[in-house]
Scaffold this active site. Structure first.
Site, PDB file in Angstrom:
ATOM      1  N   LYS A 268       0.878  -1.104  -0.141  1.00 55.83           N
ATOM      2  CA  LYS A 268       0.038  -0.034   0.069  1.00 55.83           C
ATOM      3  C   LYS A 268       0.877   1.327   0.053  1.00 55.83           C
ATOM      4  CE  LYS A 268      -4.062  -2.242   0.192  1.00 55.83           C
ATOM      5  NZ  LYS A 268      -3.334  -3.489  -0.294  1.00 55.83           N
ATOM      6  N   ASP A 269       0.302   2.218  -0.476  1.00 50.25           N
ATOM      7  CA  ASP A 269       1.084   3.755  -0.827  1.00 50.25           C
ATOM      8  C   ASP A 269       1.573   4.034   0.520  1.00 50.25           C
ATOM      9  OD1 ASP A 269       0.489   5.011  -3.614  1.00 50.25           O
ATOM     10  OD2 ASP A 269      -1.147   3.421  -2.679  1.00 50.25           O
TER      11      ASP A 269
END
Length: 430
Positions: free
Chosen positions: A94-95
């Site tokens: 995930k970012d």
């Protein structure tokens, strides 16, 4: 429409599918402007929904992180719980520059060991037992809530309408290639070509102008052979650099050994990033030729989709006799046009003309991905659908906020890129 971004060119993102001007604007002015929530395979959207707990050896935790990457989050959980990294699994990365919620499973710990665990950057929101680990097959995709500040509302609406008609190219996004140094595909190509010393230099040396001064100084020390000083100078988050430099300090000249000291997941990521670059170049060329991505033409490969709309392993080659039937399946979301992720099992006869041209231009072949010196990093290849087909659920104005869902393995920043059309994707937050 051709890109004006040098970074896009570097990563194979050579075109846009829409003809609208860029809306301008930026994302990620605050971490809360970019929010991601996993959508599980049963349709549950974390954190408010999750599967019914089942007795088992794994404890699933629902973790919210803020401003850190998934690897950092996993490292912290490992240290706090005193469990080896090999017992922790998750569905996807995930970012870092975002607020994200995802499921993480840990073998052999109790839910009560996780509940209440928190620090400044992460918080365990829930924990429960399950009879299987959390893997990429556990999720359908991700729900995004993204604020675009300073963008032109009318242009965004017009661009979204073109995307509904033409599809959204399922490019690999900027995060795939490294946000700090977008060069993972360069490392990957050097590895498959057997240029291991150059691969190490690209990982630990080769300073870039846009890097922090401390990082540039450390890389310069590495390039000049002053490994001990370089190791002491790398910023704390530069783990791969430290690993290979430390190994070479004690084993001069053993570049293969240095690469094999890296986590296998990272080593494979380098090779797979080069696959991703080749895919981006191929998809760009298809769009440049004005060929559709959301309908099939003769010679295309098509993947059948399951009842949830996720790709299966079943692939068909489109001929004139079945083209209409295939396009009917595509219209009903039961099939999708696909492009090759080149690997050693790729059948060159199944590739489109431009895919073979790109391989020739790059000086590689499917056989290049069978690595004799580092067999564990070999890549067998596969297929990836061409149209990301975002499911846009809500659009708000002032500020502009998009809420949309993407299937797993797809990048929200590719949609934002198509809307903003930035000359400098990093400066706009992509």
């Amino acid at each position: 429409m051709k890109t004006t971004s040098s970074l896009d060119e570097l990563l194979g993102l050579r075109v846009y599918i829409t003809n609208t001007p860029g809306s301008g604007g930026s994302i990620r002015e605050t971490l809360e402007d970019f929010q991601v929530r996993e959508v599980l395979i049963d349709g549950s959207i974390l954190p408010d929904q999750h599967p019914v707990p089942r007795p088992g050896q794994w404890t699933w935790s629902i973790v919210r992180k803020r401003g850190i990457d998934t690897f950092t989050m996993i490292d912290r959980l490992s240290l706090r719980l005193k469990v080896p990294l090999g017992r922790i699994s998750y569905a996807g990365l995930k970012d870092a520059k975002a607020v994200t919620v995802q499921a993480v499973s840990i073998l052999g710990v109790r839910p009560q060991d996780l509940l209440g665990l928190r620090d400044d950057d992460l918080e365990v929101l829930d924990a429960f037992t399950m009879d299987e680990p959390c893997t990429s097959k556990s999720i359908y995709g991700n729900k995004f809530d993204i604020v675009i500040k300073g963008g032109n509302w009318d242009i965004i609406q017009e661009t979204l309408e073109e995307i509904r008609e033409r599809g959204l190219p399922n490019f690999f996004g900027y995060q795939r290639f490294g946000t700090r140094r977008p060069n993972t595909h360069i490392v990957g190509k050097k590895i498959i070509e057997g240029r291991f010393e150059e691969a190490i230099a690209e990982i630990a040396g080769s300073p870039r102008q846009e890097e922090p001064e401390a990082a540039k100084e450390a890389r310069e020390l590495f390039d000049s052979g002053r490994l001990r000083e370089a190791i002491d100078s790398y910023p704390s988050s530069y783990r791969a650099e430290r690993i290979v430099a430390s190994y070479l300090l004690n084993h001069p000249g053993d570049f293969i050994g240095a690469l094999r000291r890296l986590p296998l997941e990272l080593l494979r990521l380098y090779v797979e990033s080069y696959q991703s670059y080749l895919f981006n170049k191929s998809l760009s060329e298809r769009i440049r030729r004005e060929l559709p991505i959301n309908s099939a033409i003769e010679g295309d490969s098509v993947l059948l989709l399951d009842e949830k709309g996720l790709p299966t392993i079943h692939r068909m080659i489109v001929t004139s006799t079945i083209k209409d039937r295939i396009n009917s399946l595509i219209a009903r979301n039961r099939a999708a046009v696909a492009g090759a992720l080149i690997g050693y099992k790729t059948n060159e006869a199944a590739l489109r003309e431009w895919e073979n041209d790109i391989l020739h231009e790059e000086g590689v072949s499917p056989r290049s991905f069978k690595l004799k010196a580092i067999p564990e990093a070999s890549a067998s290849g596969g297929w990836r659908i061409l149209d990301a087909a975002p499911r846009i659920e809500n659009i708000e104005f002032n500020p502009i906020k998009l809420s949309f869902l993407l299937r797993r393995g797809m990048y929200a920043t590719i949609l934002i890129r198509e809307l903003i059309k930035p000359s400098n994707p990093i400066n706009c937050g992509c």
